[in-house]
Design a protein around this motif. Structure first.
Motif, short mmCIF file in Angstrom:
data_model
loop_
_atom_site.label_atom_id
_atom_site.label_comp_id
_atom_site.label_asym_id
_atom_site.label_seq_id
_atom_site.Cartn_x
_atom_site.Cartn_y
_atom_site.Cartn_z
N GLN A 166 0.85 -1.20 0.00
CA GLN A 166 0.00 0.00 0.00
C GLN A 166 0.88 1.24 0.00
O GLN A 166 1.80 1.35 0.81
CB GLN A 166 -0.88 0.02 1.25
N LEU A 167 0.58 2.16 -0.92
CA LEU A 167 1.35 3.41 -0.99
C LEU A 167 0.40 4.59 -0.78
O LEU A 167 0.25 5.42 -1.66
CB LEU A 167 2.07 3.53 -2.33
N LEU A 168 -0.23 4.62 0.38
CA LEU A 168 -1.26 5.64 0.58
C LEU A 168 -0.73 6.89 1.29
O LEU A 168 -1.35 7.95 1.21
CB LEU A 168 -2.44 5.05 1.34
N ASP A 169 0.40 6.79 1.99
CA ASP A 169 0.94 7.98 2.65
C ASP A 169 2.23 8.41 1.96
O ASP A 169 2.90 7.60 1.31
CB ASP A 169 1.23 7.67 4.13
N SER A 170 2.57 9.68 2.11
CA SER A 170 3.68 10.23 1.33
C SER A 170 5.01 9.60 1.74
O SER A 170 5.93 9.53 0.94
CB SER A 170 3.73 11.74 1.47
N LYS A 171 5.09 9.13 2.97
CA LYS A 171 6.35 8.53 3.41
C LYS A 171 6.64 7.23 2.64
O LYS A 171 7.73 7.03 2.10
CB LYS A 171 6.28 8.26 4.92
N SER A 172 5.63 6.36 2.58
CA SER A 172 5.83 5.09 1.87
C SER A 172 6.01 5.35 0.38
O SER A 172 6.77 4.65 -0.30
CB SER A 172 4.65 4.16 2.12
N GLN A 173 5.31 6.38 -0.14
CA GLN A 173 5.45 6.70 -1.56
C GLN A 173 6.89 7.10 -1.87
O GLN A 173 7.50 6.60 -2.82
CB GLN A 173 4.50 7.85 -1.94
N ALA A 205 10.96 9.07 -8.43
CA ALA A 205 10.97 10.22 -7.52
C ALA A 205 11.46 11.47 -8.24
O ALA A 205 10.91 12.56 -8.08
CB ALA A 205 11.85 9.92 -6.31
N GLN A 206 12.49 11.30 -9.09
CA GLN A 206 13.01 12.45 -9.83
C GLN A 206 11.97 12.98 -10.82
O GLN A 206 11.87 14.20 -11.02
CB GLN A 206 14.29 12.05 -10.58
N LEU A 207 11.20 12.09 -11.42
CA LEU A 207 10.15 12.54 -12.34
C LEU A 207 9.06 13.28 -11.56
O LEU A 207 8.58 14.33 -12.00
CB LEU A 207 9.55 11.34 -13.09
N ARG A 208 8.69 12.75 -10.41
CA ARG A 208 7.67 13.40 -9.59
C ARG A 208 8.07 14.83 -9.24
O ARG A 208 7.24 15.73 -9.22
CB ARG A 208 7.45 12.60 -8.29
N ASP A 209 9.37 15.04 -8.98
CA ASP A 209 9.84 16.35 -8.54
C ASP A 209 10.26 17.27 -9.68
O ASP A 209 10.69 18.40 -9.44
CB ASP A 209 11.01 16.17 -7.56
N ALA A 210 10.12 16.78 -10.92
CA ALA A 210 10.54 17.61 -12.05
C ALA A 210 9.52 18.71 -12.33
O ALA A 210 8.38 18.64 -11.87
CB ALA A 210 10.72 16.73 -13.29
N ASN A 211 9.95 19.70 -13.13
CA ASN A 211 9.07 20.80 -13.51
C ASN A 211 7.97 20.29 -14.46
O ASN A 211 8.26 19.70 -15.50
CB ASN A 211 9.91 21.89 -14.18
N LEU A 230 1.96 10.77 -9.66
CA LEU A 230 3.04 10.38 -8.73
C LEU A 230 2.98 11.19 -7.45
O LEU A 230 3.39 10.74 -6.39
CB LEU A 230 4.40 10.56 -9.41
N LYS A 231 2.44 12.42 -7.57
CA LYS A 231 2.31 13.27 -6.38
C LYS A 231 1.09 12.89 -5.54
O LYS A 231 0.83 13.49 -4.51
CB LYS A 231 2.18 14.74 -6.80
#
Length: 421
Positions: A166-173, A205-211, A230-231
């Motif tokens: 389960q990836l429901l919280d931002s920490k596990s994501q 993670a890098q894609l999630r944080d990209a512009n 992803l966010k």
DNA sequence: TCTGGGGTCCTAGGACCC
DNA sequence: TCTGGGGTCCTAGGACCC
């Protein structure tokens, strides 16, 4: 286009090595043996069990190139039996449907469920696996996330670890995305992955944080949706209704080389008939018919490939009209003296029948034609495909594809029913 | 000898119109 | 002979999925 919802609970269920698992269902002694299922014409490997994967047989591998490995390791090999897989798939879906009213059947072996607002989520998720295994006998993997993309990630990780993630919280994501290769994401193919690599984006993670705007320029609006998903913002919603098809295609590789126009015509007539039948099943009428033919690109012979489209004056689902149109195109693109390997028919510009009838000026299929097709479909439903067909489809069909290792249709054909002693 | 089949969505560019 | 801008619709091709 991008508006996202925040509190979704998407669950992705997919069947493990689906076609292989179906074959194992009727031959339990294969449980420990590696199994592969081949594509049409016994060409490539399209489904592998873990044991077969461990032998280094890649997805899509040409069968003939791996024959040695397969024989040496006693791998069980099957031609694909889509009638059977379709039937087992329905049973799986029927079981899944009991878990939530909101369900999308995504492919023959995958479904998304929304479990939004469910209490005791972990229990339900565990139950899904148990129930499908108990009721149908197919092993499945389950992944949970607030969006489809994250549910896919969870599913993929869970499959490796053998448990539901389960990836429901931002920490596990964050923990999951940090080590998740960007090219393994749902919606990121080889082309996009290369573009991302060149811009130093290698993990999810890098894609999630990209512009976002930058990603949109690189990969169109679809790329931007992936970033949002992803966010944790759900941009790709569940498709609860199965929409009618916008295109219907029937295409096949020949079992032997084909040179003559007459043989191509037989094949094209068969493919057009199949398209027409699928079209009538969804109560549609088509206005465009495309036919293509081509040689074997892997063979060192003169290459030729061509296609053509014809636009009909009004929509139709009457097989003879579609065959006639397809023949017209075929005659225009056919070149003699060429060794053909494959041909296909694709019908498009499809709309619902009711809509066509509102159009006063177009000429519809007559009631007589409709009745004829209705009778034809009924006969073939009862007595099996191709029991009744147009003369243009021919009888010999020695160009037909090979399927030399097909298992019986245990669940859809009376004569193939398993006998228990 | 032998390398699958069936879909969807998005975008750029051309045709056409006013 | 020269000249503008904006809009829609359609299509082909690219990319992706299972």
């Amino acid at each position: 286009m991008l508006s996202g919802k925040k509190d979704e609970v998407m669950v992705l269920i997919d069947c493990n090595s689906f076609y292989c698992s179906c074959e194992r269902l009727f031959q339990p002694r294969l449980a420990q043996r590696p199994v592969v299922v081949l594509s049409n014409n016994d060409g490539c490997v399209v489904s592998r069990t873990n044991e077969a994967k461990a032998l280094g047989i890649p997805m899509g591998a040409p069968y003939h190139q791996y024959k040695d490995v397969i024989i040496k390791n006693n791998v069980a090999v099957f031609s694909s039996n889509y009638t059977m897989y379709g039937d087992i798939s329905q049973r799986v879906m029927n079981t899944l449907r009991q878990f939530s009213p909101e369900m999308e059947i995504y492919s023959i072996d995958e479904a998304f469920l929304s479990l939004k607002g469910f209490r005791n989520l972990s229990h339900h998720v565990e139950q899904i696996k148990t129930r499908v295994w108990r009721d149908v006998g197919i092993p499945v993997s389950v992944g949970v996330g607030p969006t489809k993309v994250l549910a896919k990630v969870a599913n993929k990780i869970g499959k490796k670890e053998g448990r539901a993630i389960q990836l429901l919280d931002s920490k596990s994501q964050s923990a999951a995305l940090k080590n998740f290769p960007v090219e393994d994401l749902w919606g990121v193919g080889r082309r996009s992955a290369n573009k991302l690599f060149m811009n130093n984006i290698k993990t999810a993670a890098q894609l999630r944080d990209a512009n976002e705007k930058f990603i949109q320029r690189l990969m169109t609006i679809q790329g931007r949706r992936i970033v949002r998903e992803l966010k944790g913002e759900s941009c790709i919603s569940l498709e609860l209704l199965t929409e009618n098809k916008k295109n219907i295609a029937t295409t096949r590789t020949f079992g032997r080389p084909v040179f003559r126009l007459e043989d191509l015509q037989e094949a094209v007539a068969c493919h057009a008939s199949t398209c027409a039948e699928k079209l009538r099943q969804q109560n549609g009428l088509a206005r465009k018919v495309l036919v293509f033919i081509h040689t074997n690109p892997h063979k060192n012979t003169p290459q030729y490939s061509n296609s053509g489209t014809i636009k009909l004056l009004s929509g139709t689902s009457y097989t003879p009209k579609l065959i006639k149109a397809a023949f017209h195109v075929l005659r225009q693109i056919y070149k003699p003296g060429i060794e053909y390997k494959k041909c296909g028919v694709i019908i498009s510009d499809i709309r619902p029948k009711e809509q066509n009838q509102l159009d006063f000026f177009s000429s519809h299929d007559s009631p007589k034609e409709d009745g004829f097709m209705g009778a034809l479909d009924k006969i073939n439903r009862w007595h099996g495909p191709w029991t009744a067909k147009m003369a243009a489809c021919g009888i010999h069909k020695d160009w037909k594809m090979l399927s030399q290792m097909r298992s019986p249709c245990r669940t859809t054909r009376w004569s193939d029913l398993l006998v228990v002693k």
